[in-house]
Design a protein around this motif. Structure first.
Motif, PDB file in Angstrom:
ATOM      1  N   PRO A 311      19.154 -22.404  43.595  1.00 29.63           N
ATOM      2  CA  PRO A 311      20.621 -22.537  43.512  1.00 29.63           C
ATOM      3  C   PRO A 311      20.974 -23.798  42.725  1.00 29.63           C
ATOM      4  O   PRO A 311      20.347 -24.847  42.889  1.00 29.63           O
ATOM      5  CB  PRO A 311      21.054 -22.641  44.981  1.00 29.63           C
ATOM      6  CG  PRO A 311      19.840 -23.095  45.714  1.00 29.63           C
ATOM      7  CD  PRO A 311      18.648 -22.601  44.960  1.00 29.63           C
ATOM      8  N   CYS A 312      21.966 -23.679  41.866  1.00 28.12           N
ATOM      9  CA  CYS A 312      22.387 -24.803  41.028  1.00 28.12           C
ATOM     10  C   CYS A 312      23.878 -25.053  41.218  1.00 28.12           C
ATOM     11  O   CYS A 312      24.688 -24.806  40.300  1.00 28.12           O
ATOM     12  CB  CYS A 312      22.094 -24.528  39.556  1.00 28.12           C
ATOM     13  SG  CYS A 312      20.365 -24.167  39.195  1.00 28.12           S
ATOM     14  N   PRO A 313      24.274 -25.531  42.383  1.00 29.14           N
ATOM     15  CA  PRO A 313      25.714 -25.742  42.618  1.00 29.14           C
ATOM     16  C   PRO A 313      26.220 -26.952  41.852  1.00 29.14           C
ATOM     17  O   PRO A 313      25.469 -27.882  41.546  1.00 29.14           O
ATOM     18  CB  PRO A 313      25.778 -25.979  44.132  1.00 29.14           C
ATOM     19  CG  PRO A 313      24.432 -26.551  44.470  1.00 29.14           C
ATOM     20  CD  PRO A 313      23.451 -25.893  43.542  1.00 29.14           C
ATOM     21  N   LEU A 314      27.480 -26.929  41.523  1.00 30.16           N
ATOM     22  CA  LEU A 314      28.114 -28.099  40.930  1.00 30.16           C
ATOM     23  C   LEU A 314      28.298 -29.157  42.013  1.00 30.16           C
ATOM     24  O   LEU A 314      28.504 -28.818  43.196  1.00 30.16           O
ATOM     25  CB  LEU A 314      29.467 -27.726  40.339  1.00 30.16           C
ATOM     26  CG  LEU A 314      29.429 -26.842  39.083  1.00 30.16           C
ATOM     27  CD1 LEU A 314      30.830 -26.311  38.793  1.00 30.16           C
ATOM     28  CD2 LEU A 314      28.895 -27.625  37.889  1.00 30.16           C
ATOM     29  N   PRO A 315      28.239 -30.446  41.666  1.00 28.33           N
ATOM     30  CA  PRO A 315      28.474 -31.502  42.680  1.00 28.33           C
ATOM     31  C   PRO A 315      29.855 -31.346  43.299  1.00 28.33           C
ATOM     32  O   PRO A 315      30.808 -30.934  42.637  1.00 28.33           O
ATOM     33  CB  PRO A 315      28.370 -32.791  41.857  1.00 28.33           C
ATOM     34  CG  PRO A 315      27.569 -32.424  40.640  1.00 28.33           C
ATOM     35  CD  PRO A 315      27.909 -30.987  40.347  1.00 28.33           C
ATOM     36  N   ALA A 316      29.943 -31.637  44.567  1.00 28.69           N
ATOM     37  CA  ALA A 316      31.224 -31.534  45.266  1.00 28.69           C
ATOM     38  C   ALA A 316      32.238 -32.454  44.613  1.00 28.69           C
ATOM     39  O   ALA A 316      31.914 -33.581  44.198  1.00 28.69           O
ATOM     40  CB  ALA A 316      31.052 -31.895  46.739  1.00 28.69           C
ATOM     41  N   ASP A 351      32.589 -17.816  36.045  1.00 33.51           N
ATOM     42  CA  ASP A 351      31.769 -16.734  36.616  1.00 33.51           C
ATOM     43  C   ASP A 351      30.299 -17.140  36.674  1.00 33.51           C
ATOM     44  O   ASP A 351      29.612 -16.894  37.678  1.00 33.51           O
ATOM     45  CB  ASP A 351      31.931 -15.462  35.787  1.00 33.51           C
ATOM     46  CG  ASP A 351      33.309 -14.837  35.920  1.00 33.51           C
ATOM     47  OD1 ASP A 351      34.018 -15.189  36.875  1.00 33.51           O
ATOM     48  OD2 ASP A 351      33.674 -14.005  35.062  1.00 33.51           O
ATOM     49  N   THR A 352      29.798 -17.730  35.609  1.00 36.08           N
ATOM     50  CA  THR A 352      28.387 -18.132  35.602  1.00 36.08           C
ATOM     51  C   THR A 352      28.148 -19.268  36.596  1.00 36.08           C
ATOM     52  O   THR A 352      27.081 -19.340  37.220  1.00 36.08           O
ATOM     53  CB  THR A 352      27.943 -18.562  34.194  1.00 36.08           C
ATOM     54  OG1 THR A 352      28.806 -19.594  33.706  1.00 36.08           O
ATOM     55  CG2 THR A 352      27.959 -17.401  33.228  1.00 36.08           C
ATOM     56  N   ALA A 353      29.135 -20.141  36.759  1.00 32.82           N
ATOM     57  CA  ALA A 353      28.984 -21.234  37.735  1.00 32.82           C
ATOM     58  C   ALA A 353      28.809 -20.677  39.137  1.00 32.82           C
ATOM     59  O   ALA A 353      27.965 -21.149  39.918  1.00 32.82           O
ATOM     60  CB  ALA A 353      30.194 -22.162  37.678  1.00 32.82           C
ATOM     61  N   VAL A 376      28.759 -22.204  23.421  1.00 32.31           N
ATOM     62  CA  VAL A 376      29.413 -23.193  24.282  1.00 32.31           C
ATOM     63  C   VAL A 376      29.312 -22.760  25.743  1.00 32.31           C
ATOM     64  O   VAL A 376      29.023 -23.572  26.633  1.00 32.31           O
ATOM     65  CB  VAL A 376      30.888 -23.383  23.863  1.00 32.31           C
ATOM     66  CG1 VAL A 376      31.645 -24.209  24.897  1.00 32.31           C
ATOM     67  CG2 VAL A 376      30.965 -24.048  22.499  1.00 32.31           C
ATOM     68  N   VAL A 377      29.541 -21.476  25.997  1.00 28.71           N
ATOM     69  CA  VAL A 377      29.445 -20.955  27.370  1.00 28.71           C
ATOM     70  C   VAL A 377      28.023 -21.105  27.901  1.00 28.71           C
ATOM     71  O   VAL A 377      27.808 -21.537  29.042  1.00 28.71           O
ATOM     72  CB  VAL A 377      29.882 -19.471  27.400  1.00 28.71           C
ATOM     73  CG1 VAL A 377      29.606 -18.861  28.762  1.00 28.71           C
ATOM     74  CG2 VAL A 377      31.363 -19.344  27.045  1.00 28.71           C
ATOM     75  N   ALA A 378      27.055 -20.743  27.051  1.00 35.52           N
ATOM     76  CA  ALA A 378      25.653 -20.841  27.472  1.00 35.52           C
ATOM     77  C   ALA A 378      25.264 -22.288  27.740  1.00 35.52           C
ATOM     78  O   ALA A 378      24.554 -22.592  28.709  1.00 35.52           O
ATOM     79  CB  ALA A 378      24.748 -20.239  26.404  1.00 35.52           C
ATOM     80  N   LEU A 379      25.737 -23.214  26.899  1.00 37.09           N
ATOM     81  CA  LEU A 379      25.404 -24.628  27.078  1.00 37.09           C
ATOM     82  C   LEU A 379      26.013 -25.171  28.369  1.00 37.09           C
ATOM     83  O   LEU A 379      25.387 -25.975  29.081  1.00 37.09           O
ATOM     84  CB  LEU A 379      25.887 -25.433  25.871  1.00 37.09           C
ATOM     85  CG  LEU A 379      25.561 -26.933  25.871  1.00 37.09           C
ATOM     86  CD1 LEU A 379      24.087 -27.173  26.149  1.00 37.09           C
ATOM     87  CD2 LEU A 379      25.962 -27.546  24.536  1.00 37.09           C
ATOM     88  N   ALA A 380      27.213 -24.717  28.706  1.00 36.37           N
ATOM     89  CA  ALA A 380      27.823 -25.142  29.971  1.00 36.37           C
ATOM     90  C   ALA A 380      26.960 -24.705  31.150  1.00 36.37           C
ATOM     91  O   ALA A 380      26.752 -25.471  32.107  1.00 36.37           O
ATOM     92  CB  ALA A 380      29.231 -24.561  30.091  1.00 36.37           C
ATOM     93  N   ALA A 381      26.434 -23.479  31.100  1.00 29.30           N
ATOM     94  CA  ALA A 381      25.569 -22.989  32.173  1.00 29.30           C
ATOM     95  C   ALA A 381      24.273 -23.791  32.234  1.00 29.30           C
ATOM     96  O   ALA A 381      23.792 -24.156  33.323  1.00 29.30           O
ATOM     97  CB  ALA A 381      25.271 -21.504  31.957  1.00 29.30           C
ATOM     98  N   MET A 382      23.690 -24.092  31.067  1.00 34.02           N
ATOM     99  CA  MET A 382      22.439 -24.854  31.047  1.00 34.02           C
ATOM    100  C   MET A 382      22.648 -26.259  31.601  1.00 34.02           C
ATOM    101  O   MET A 382      21.796 -26.788  32.334  1.00 34.02           O
ATOM    102  CB  MET A 382      21.877 -24.898  29.624  1.00 34.02           C
ATOM    103  CG  MET A 382      21.329 -23.555  29.149  1.00 34.02           C
ATOM    104  SD  MET A 382      20.410 -23.648  27.582  1.00 34.02           S
ATOM    105  CE  MET A 382      21.761 -23.847  26.427  1.00 34.02           C
ATOM    106  N   LEU A 383      23.771 -26.869  31.276  1.00 37.51           N
ATOM    107  CA  LEU A 383      24.046 -28.212  31.783  1.00 37.51           C
ATOM    108  C   LEU A 383      24.276 -28.200  33.293  1.00 37.51           C
ATOM    109  O   LEU A 383      23.961 -29.176  33.988  1.00 37.51           O
ATOM    110  CB  LEU A 383      25.254 -28.801  31.057  1.00 37.51           C
ATOM    111  CG  LEU A 383      24.999 -29.192  29.589  1.00 37.51           C
ATOM    112  CD1 LEU A 383      26.286 -29.590  28.906  1.00 37.51           C
ATOM    113  CD2 LEU A 383      23.964 -30.307  29.507  1.00 37.51           C
ATOM    114  N   GLN A 384      24.801 -27.105  33.822  1.00 38.26           N
ATOM    115  CA  GLN A 384      24.946 -26.992  35.276  1.00 38.26           C
ATOM    116  C   GLN A 384      23.562 -26.978  35.940  1.00 38.26           C
ATOM    117  O   GLN A 384      23.355 -27.625  36.973  1.00 38.26           O
ATOM    118  CB  GLN A 384      25.718 -25.722  35.641  1.00 38.26           C
ATOM    119  CG  GLN A 384      25.941 -25.576  37.149  1.00 38.26           C
ATOM    120  CD  GLN A 384      26.863 -24.410  37.479  1.00 38.26           C
ATOM    121  OE1 GLN A 384      27.681 -23.999  36.656  1.00 38.26           O
ATOM    122  NE2 GLN A 384      26.742 -23.880  38.689  1.00 38.26           N
ATOM    123  N   ALA A 385      22.606 -26.252  35.320  1.00 37.19           N
ATOM    124  CA  ALA A 385      21.248 -26.210  35.864  1.00 37.19           C
ATOM    125  C   ALA A 385      20.578 -27.575  35.742  1.00 37.19           C
ATOM    126  O   ALA A 385      19.912 -28.045  36.679  1.00 37.19           O
ATOM    127  CB  ALA A 385      20.428 -25.149  35.129  1.00 37.19           C
TER     128      ALA A 385
END
Length: 814
Positions: A311-316, A351-353, A376-385
């Motif tokens: 799981p790769c949640p965003l920080p609270a 959605d990917t988040a 840009v969308v893909a990079l946002a997902a990779m940075l979340q991981a």
């Protein structure tokens, strides 16, 4: 011997030339032959007396043989004189006479035809009449010999190599001669008739009760060598065929839908007694394809949800937490963008988040127009991981695209805090650089890895891999993608985001990517101007001259131009191209033969000859000699070039040192040169519409006016010309893709052709059969709810496994 769908034709057909000709059509096994469906059936042949014959119009009649003679010469001839007095009398007409003429260079063929004509006084004939020296003539007509009444019971004998008579009665012979005849896609090596003859004999050998005669002695093995006995019967019947060809659909589904048994459907397609029967059989096998595909997709989705993922949640969100804010690399990146995200991009990022925060793997397909901002969308997902402490891998299909991605991503994340390492891994790297990249991946440090096919190698290991992004998913197979699942040591399955700019209609995407959640990016970022598309007839010399003058003017203005050709050099696939056929080779992998193998066929199903395709070598040589390009430096780029050469060529092109690039379709995906304003595509009539749309998207990326010139040799009014009009009049990828589906069918559009493999989908139409597919999916869900492992449907389980292996480009997960 026991014959099954997997039996090799070479073991059944002693005529090696025929085996070779069938192999060239992809027919190697009995199953290949039975699923080589005709593309149409002829109308029933009208039965009428000779006195009603019309020159050039096919007919059938019952005749009595009066004389048979062999005429010697350089080309031997058999001439049989026949009349239809008895048959005409039954129709209240006077009898007529005609000659049946057969030509042959081999004496054994002439002797065989002569013997058949002499063996029976009564024939049922089907053919097209002509006139020769005032005499009605039928050249090479089909005919069946009819047994006299006293021989009817002795006509068929088990173990006899050749039937003495073709039919037991006139009525039986008339039914078989006048019934619709399937017509198959053929070639110069084998005719539709010989394909039909081979398939009928296979059905007979497998147990179909039929009075099909062996039209030539060297076509099939004698019945005495087969364990299947010839059974007497009138016309074609299933007989014991259902034992050799078991049904695949569950009995409950077949009964509910009123469908045929699979064996019965094969017989009705290849030996139909009516057009209605043929259509019913096609509907049965079309539904079978829909059902198998949907079971496969549902099983894939079920399997994915049972796997574990990081799981790769965003920080609270905590305004007082500086650490949390710094770890939220995704939001840092979005805030730093020099432009505003479109509404579509924001939605897909959200959605990917949500998907990435779960403990089972994301399975998402991201489809977007060329230039819609998928990266840009893909990079946002990779940075979340990465922000969650894991690694992300972006896999690109070509070296050029991988290098561009690495450079672009490195620039976009340069100011993030903490710093995000970006590692490039390609197969062509020098050993020291490659080892360094592999070590960076293996140490598990959070970061982004941009790779080509090297990511699928055994030497690549990513210790903390949480996300895999596949760019241009149709370029990779399932086995390659799944090899990335083995890169982690903790038993988890990475989240998966696959992207495509190849436009796929919503219905088609929901059908073939039914195991994925699907996102669409339909808005284009601001600043993009419409590309002007011009179709140019290659024979129109004045227009070609003006086009080259225009390109020179744009180059002089500091812009760039692509010239695209389907072949690499003159020798590449030259023989196949000149014969109007396709040959898949390493060189042809980036040619038109891979994306859109459009064949044109005559009424007999034979592929028509087409002019040779243009090559990079030929066009580059021609253009450099034109006065319009005096003093201009040209460059060439193909898949054969080494990695360092490709990199240098693209750098020189972008810098303007070589402002005109002549290439194959290797530039189709991901190449981003802002100054490129013109693209010329030779042999455009031989490409798929979706591929043309992709190629067209290589220009106009810098906000300048841009042009796409489609050079065509299509005949006026032809299907090829109609296809080019679609792309000439539309910039809407979804509209173009739907037209492509309707012109071509699903297989090529959705990636079957690109895989170089062979799809088991031959009848299903993704757009037209949408309702059928929805019904099949609902029934597949019911079957899997009761029996998730298909323990009670062994044949269906096998078909699902075969489908998954044979259609890997359609399935993007297990």
């Amino acid at each position: 011997m026991s014959i099954t769908m997997d039996t090799a034709l070479a073991s059944l057909v002693p005529n090696k030339r025929r085996v070779s000709a069938l192999k060239s059509l992809g027919i190697v096994t009995v199953g290949d032959a039975l699923t080589y469906y005709p593309f149409r059936v002829t109308d029933p042949v009208q039965l009428q007396p000779l006195r009603q014959a019309q020159i050039g119009q096919q007919m059938a009649f019952v005749a009595t043989v009066r004389d048979v003679r062999v005429v010697p010469g350089r080309m031997l001839r058999v001439i049989a004189t026949v009349d239809d007095a008895d048959f005409a009398r039954a129709h209240n007409m006077p009898g007529g006479t005609a000659q049946l003429t057969f030509f042959g260079g081999r004496k054994n063929y002439i002797d065989w035809v002569s013997m058949r004509l002499k063996s029976s006084p009564i024939l049922v004939v089907s053919g097209t009449p002509s006139e020769y020296m005032g005499q009605l003539q039928f050249t090479h007509p089909d005919f069946l010999t009819v047994a006299p009444p006293e021989f009817a019971d002795e006509n068929q004998q088990v173990g006899v190599v050749k039937l003495k008579y073709d039919a037991d009665s006139i009525d039986e012979a008339v039914l078989r001669v006048t019934r619709p005849r399937p017509v198959y896609h053929a070639s110069s090596r084998i005719s539709s008739e010989h394909i039909h003859e081979t398939i009928l004999n296979l059905l007979w050998m497998m147990g179909a009760r039929t009075s099909i005669s062996q039209v030539a002695q060297d076509v099939m093995v004698p019945p005495s060598t087969s364990s299947i006995a010839v059974q007497p019967g009138e016309g074609a019947a299933v007989g014991t065929l259902d034992q050799a060809i078991p049904d695949i659909l569950p009995e409950s589904v077949r009964a509910a839908k009123g469908l045929m048994h699979r064996a019965e459907a094969f017989l009705a397609i290849h030996d139909p007694d009516s057009r209605t029967r043929f259509d019913e059989a096609i509907a049965t096998l079309r539904y079978e394809e829909a059902f198998i595909s949907q079971v496969s997709l549902l099983k894939a989705r079920s399997h994915a949800h049972k796997s574990a993922a990081h799981p790769c949640p965003l920080p609270a969100e905590d305004a007082g937490s500086e650490a949390a804010g710094s770890r939220n690399l995704r939001d840092q990146f979005i805030r730093a963008l020099p432009f505003t995200l479109t509404a579509g991009q924001k939605q897909v990022i959200d959605d990917t988040a949500a998907d990435l925060s779960r403990d089972w793997p994301m399975q998402r397909l991201l489809q977007g127009e060329v230039g819609s901002g998928k990266t840009v969308v893909a990079l946002a997902a990779m940075l979340q991981a990465v922000g969650a402490g894991y690694q992300a891998v972006l896999v690109a299909p070509t070296l050029v695209l991988a290098e561009q991605h690495a450079e672009t991503i490195g620039r976009m994340v340069a100011d993030l805090n903490p710093q995000v390492p970006v590692t490039l891994l390609t197969g062509g790297m020098k050993l020291a650089a490659r080892r360094k990249a592999l070590a960076a991946a293996a140490n598990g440090e959070p970061g982004i890895i941009v790779a080509t096919h090297a990511a699928f190698s055994k030497t690549f290991q990513a210790l903390h891999l949480a996300l895999v992004v596949i760019d241009e998913q149709h370029r990779f197979g399932v086995e390659q993608r799944e090899s990335l699942n083995a890169k982690t040591d903790d038993g988890t399955t990475p989240h998966l985001l696959v992207m495509t700019a190849t436009p796929i209609p919503r219905t088609a995407a929901m059908t073939w990517f039914g195991d994925l959640d699907i996102s669409w990016l339909t808005e284009l970022p601001g600043g993009r101007k419409p590309i002007r598309t011009v179709v140019v007839n290659e024979a129109d010399a004045p227009t070609m001259v003006r086009m080259f003058q225009h390109i020179r003017a744009r180059v002089d203005a500091g812009e760039r131009a692509y010239i695209v050709c389907p072949r690499i050099d003159e020798d590449d696939d030259a023989e196949a191209a000149s014969a109007g056929k396709r040959k898949r080779s390493a060189a042809a992998d980036e040619s038109i033969g891979i994306d859109n193998p459009y064949e044109t066929y005559n009424d007999n199903g034979e592929a028509e000859a087409r002019p040779p395709l243009h090559s990079v070598e030929e066009i580059a040589g021609r253009l450099q000699k034109l006065p319009q390009f005096a003093g201009i430096q040209f460059a060439t780029l193909t898949g054969r070039d080494k990695d360092d050469v490709k990199t240098q060529v693209m750098a020189d092109f972008a810098a303007g040192k070589t402002p005109i690039l002549v290439s194959t379709t290797v530039i189709e995906v991901g190449v981003d040169v802002k100054q490129a304003s013109c693209i010329v595509i030779f042999d455009a009539d031989r490409y798929g519409l979706s591929q043309l749309h992709q190629l067209r998207g290589r220009v106009g990326r810098g906000g300048t006016n841009s042009w796409a010139f489609l050079i065509s040799r299509a005949e006026p009014g032809s299907i090829a010309e109609q296809r080019l009009e679609v792309i000439h009049n539309s910039l809407d990828g979804a509209e173009i893709a739907q037209a492509d589906l309707e012109f071509r069918g699903a297989g090529d559009v959705l990636g079957d052709a690109q895989s170089g493999g062979k799809s088991s989908l031959k009848l299903l139409r993704v757009v037209k059969d949408a309702d059928m597919i929805a019904d099949a999916r609902a029934r597949a869900e019911q079957v899997l709810a009761v029996d998730p492992y298909l323990n009670n449907d062994v044949q269906l389980a096998g078909a699902v496994l075969d489908f998954t292996r044979g259609n890997e480009t359609f399935l993007t997960s297990n």
